[in-house]
Write an enzyme that holds these catalytic residues in place. Structure first.
Site, mmCIF file in Angstrom:
data_model
loop_
_atom_site.group_PDB
_atom_site.id
_atom_site.type_symbol
_atom_site.label_atom_id
_atom_site.label_comp_id
_atom_site.label_asym_id
_atom_site.label_seq_id
_atom_site.Cartn_x
_atom_site.Cartn_y
_atom_site.Cartn_z
ATOM 1 N N GLU A 435 0.838 -1.204 0.000
ATOM 2 C CA GLU A 435 0.000 0.000 0.000
ATOM 3 C C GLU A 435 0.870 1.251 0.000
ATOM 4 O O GLU A 435 1.703 1.446 0.873
ATOM 5 C CB GLU A 435 -0.889 0.007 1.254
ATOM 6 C CG GLU A 435 -1.657 1.297 1.452
ATOM 7 C CD GLU A 435 -2.455 1.318 2.770
ATOM 8 O OE1 GLU A 435 -2.432 0.309 3.505
ATOM 9 O OE2 GLU A 435 -3.087 2.357 3.036
ATOM 10 N N ASP A 508 -1.351 -0.953 5.693
ATOM 11 C CA ASP A 508 -1.251 -0.365 7.029
ATOM 12 C C ASP A 508 -2.228 -1.027 7.997
ATOM 13 O O ASP A 508 -3.258 -1.539 7.594
ATOM 14 C CB ASP A 508 -1.571 1.137 6.969
ATOM 15 C CG ASP A 508 -0.495 1.901 6.203
ATOM 16 O OD1 ASP A 508 0.623 1.359 6.064
ATOM 17 O OD2 ASP A 508 -0.787 3.020 5.737
ATOM 18 N N ASP A 510 -4.438 0.100 9.749
ATOM 19 C CA ASP A 510 -5.537 1.012 10.086
ATOM 20 C C ASP A 510 -6.732 0.690 9.189
ATOM 21 O O ASP A 510 -6.699 -0.269 8.418
ATOM 22 C CB ASP A 510 -5.099 2.477 9.919
ATOM 23 C CG ASP A 510 -4.659 2.783 8.488
ATOM 24 O OD1 ASP A 510 -4.890 1.939 7.576
ATOM 25 O OD2 ASP A 510 -4.094 3.866 8.263
ATOM 26 N N ASP A 512 -8.055 2.189 6.577
ATOM 27 C CA ASP A 512 -7.794 2.275 5.148
ATOM 28 C C ASP A 512 -7.051 1.036 4.661
ATOM 29 O O ASP A 512 -7.362 0.473 3.618
ATOM 30 C CB ASP A 512 -6.944 3.513 4.846
ATOM 31 C CG ASP A 512 -7.745 4.557 4.096
ATOM 32 O OD1 ASP A 512 -8.988 4.385 4.000
ATOM 33 O OD2 ASP A 512 -7.129 5.527 3.607
#
Ligand code: 1YM
Length: 649
Positions: A435, A508, A510, A512
């Site tokens: 990413e 990541d 998180d 997203d």
């Protein structure tokens, strides 16, 4: 010391439950979290067998605070009378003899269920204790088993503390079993409420009328499942977030001697085909003869109908099975004896007789269904949808050819983005899909260029859930992935040319990142499923923290590990929290996430396609709230979270 002479008693003991402890893998697959839940399913299976044969209707599963589990049903109760030759109570035989269930109940039970037919004795053998209470004919009986080591270090597995004992009177009828998986086998693993409820719900769908209650004593969570509509309710549940194009599921049930078949299916406006099949309540993820039988029967029935009712002109060719199955969601549930499993993961039904049987019954049942004039509009919707699919199939074929040609031409352009591995030994090569460009840059610097390739993703790739194949192929990020893997997609997928045998998603930790991960998994799930089922897809686990003090550096991958790491560092440490992969430099990324000796990978697998499908549609569907909920539940994953291991379980 004199040689001990072995007599027949010793041999019996050796062939008994100790064998299960010596080779647990042979009986429950693993001594990991899945194997531990297997102990529970063995007991639940016996309860389900009893209920599906018409005795009782309710099963209650409780995760107790001490780590044990209790299963109770309201059937007849396991037989308590003495076994004629073994001179022990029926319960004792069932819990101390491998495969005892099968020997006992084959004549009474139509289909000997049992997940893999190994029975309750395996659960007993691998438990610290196992207490069985039987409520039968107005009386309550109890027998307790335990496993222990004597002072000489000799192991005793699942031995009764005393023979079956009459406790007193009762109004109840049924069986209640409490067992504690032995720490010596399973370490500190714990039963998982979500894993249990997911399977309980599926069992309730597959066994119409069955009530299953699940309770977690520790958290107080409770769920209850009961579906009078059985697999029709299952199908409705699976398409909840989608738009139906026929009002309700088409359902039929048919049985023959030693065979039982039920099918339910519905259509939505999506373009994918979702068939889920089960044999004796076990999901057959790789399909098999029952699925083949249904599909060929369905294509034949629909083509015949289309011809007889002038939807297909004489000169027009028959439509293909895949045309009739565009947008279908279907559950096939069969019960039969002597099941043979095949395939890579032993989840494919191999019995040839199942094909004939499902095919014949399906043709008869569906011809009957569609001969009812009230169903004419349903048939018309299905056939028109299939005709639309056939048209698109032709143009998609061209789009695929174009894409293939374009891919070859663009391989040059891709070079800048994909940092390929130099080794030609595909089985040793890995592709990191990373990413963001900055993390992608670090990964390119930190990689071992012989075996590790890096493909950075700039933005979010296309959500494959709602697109037809030609639109999916138009997306550049997706094309880069397809091109890098070199297998083709969909029906044309050929794993033998797979360029990178490990495909590692690095995003990541998180929301997203979780979203990007689910978009990629959805794409693989829809268009390259064997990549997942044959174990090529992994999720890389980036660290959440770095604890440092002078020369001391430790990376921490989950919140639970943090206090220990801080303690090891001692006073004066510095703690940094990584918000994303992009915050790490090349060396750090290599050390924590890429180096095969140090990293943690989570293998993505599917062991229950129907529930995975539901999860995928929830992730990717229109219901944003449901999606957020799923993503946040699973976004903060750590090594203990077995969710990703199974993509479901
Ligand atoms: C919570 C677990 O094991 N229920 C259960 C098991 C059996 C019976 C009833 C049963 C079977 C039969 C006759 C039969 C089993 N019995 C055997 C065996 N719940 C749970 N409920 N009567 C009762 O098969 O004829 C194995 S399982 F072998 F003893 F018959």
């Amino acid at each position: 010391m004199a040689d001990k002479t072995y007599n027949s008693n010793d041999i019996v003991v050796l062939e008994g439950l100790d064998a299960v402890r010596l080779r647990p893998g042979m009986y429950i697959g693993t001594t990991g979290i899945k194997g531990m839940h297997h102990l529970l399913w063995e007991i639940v299976d016996n309860a389900i067998d009893e209920i599906s044969n018409g005795y009782g209707d309710t099963i209650s599963i409780t995760i107790n605070s001490d780590g044990s589990a209790t299963v109770e049903d309201n059937g007849r109760g396991i037989p308590v009378d003495n076994h004629p030759t073994l001179h022990k109570s029926g319960v004792e035989v069932v819990y101390t003899t491998l495969h005892a269930g099968g020997k006992f109940n084959n004549s009474n039970y139509k289909f000997s269920g049992g997940l893999h037919g190994v029975g309750a004795s395996v659960t007993n053998a691998l438990s610290k204790f196992c207490n069985v209470t039987v409520y039968k004919d107005g009386k309550e009986y109890q027998i307790n088993f335990h496993s222990y080591m004597d002072e000489n270090g000799k192991m005793y597995s699942g031995v009764p503390i005393a023979p079956l004992k009459l406790i007193g009177k009762t109004e109840k009828s049924g069986t209640r079993v409490t067992f504690l998986p032995d720490e010596a086998m399973f370490g500190s693993l714990k039963f998982n409420f979500e894993t249990i409820t997911r399977r309980a719900k599926e069992l309730a769908f597959l066994n119409k009328g069955l009530k299953i209650n699940v309770k977690d004593e520790e958290s107080g969570s409770e769920e209850s499942y009961h579906y009078e509509g059985g697999i029709s309710d299952f199908v409705n549940y699976l398409v909840e977030e989608k738009t139906k194009v026929i009002a309700k599921p088409i359902f039929f049930h048919a049985e023959e001697k030693n065979f039982d078949l039920e099918v339910a299916f519905i259509y939505t406006d999506s373009y994918t085909e979702n068939c889920f099949s089960f044999v004796n309540n076990i999901p057959t993820i790789e399909g098999g003869t029952h699925e083949t039988g249904f599909k060929s029967a369905y294509t034949k029935v629909m083509n015949d109908y289309a011809r007889n009712n002038n939807f297909l002109k004489e000169k027009e060719a028959n439509l293909l099975g895949e045309d009739y199955r565009e947008g279908i969601t279907c559950v096939i549930n069969i019960k039969m004896n002597n099941v043979q499993f095949e395939g890579q993961t032993k989840t494919k039904l191999g019995n040839p007789e199942a094909k004939t049987f499902v095919e014949n019954l399906t043709i008869a049942q569906l011809n009957k269904f569609f001969s009812d004039k009230k169903q004419a509009s349903t048939a018309e919707i299905i056939i028109n949808k299939a005709k639309g699919a056939a048209k698109v199939r032709e143009s998609a074929k061209r789009a695929k050819e174009v894409a293939r040609a374009r891919n070859n031409a663009e391989n040059f352009n891709l070079v800048g983005k994909l940092a390929a591995a130099t080794s030609r030994n595909n089985s040793m090569c890995e592709l990191f899909i990373v990413e963001g460009n900055s993390a992608g840059g670090s990964a390119k610097q930190g990689r071992d260029r012989r075996y590790q390739a890096v493909l950075p993703l700039r933005g979010k790739p296309l959500n494959a859930e709602k697109k037809r194949i030609d639109q999916v192929l138009a997306n550049e990020e997706i094309r880069m992935i397809i091109s890098a893997l070199n297998t083709g997609i969909g029906e044309d997928l050929d794993l033998s040319s797979l360029r990178y045998h490990k495909v590692i998603i690095l995003s990541d930790a998180d929301q997203d990142g979780a979203h990007i991960r689910s978009i990629l998994l959805t794409f693989f799930y829809r268009y390259m499923r064997p990549l997942i089922t044959e174990g090529h897809v992994f999720i890389g686990l980036p660290p959440l923290y770095r604890v440092a003090k002078k020369d001391f550096v430790e990376y921490v991958y989950s919140d639970v590990e943090l206090p220990d790491a801080i303690a090891r560092a001692g006073k004066g440490y510095t703690l940094s929290r990584y918000k994303g992969l992009g915050e790490m430099n090349a060396d750090q990324l290599k050390d924590t996430t890429m180096d095969p000796d140090k990293r943690t990978l989570i293998q993505v697998s599917i062991d229950d396609a129907a529930m995975a499908e539901k999860m995928v549609t929830t992730w990717m569907g229109d219901d944003i709230d449901a999606r957020k909920q799923y993503i946040s539940i699973h976004a903060n994953f750590d090594k203990e979270d077995d969710f990703y291991k199974n993509y479901h379980n």
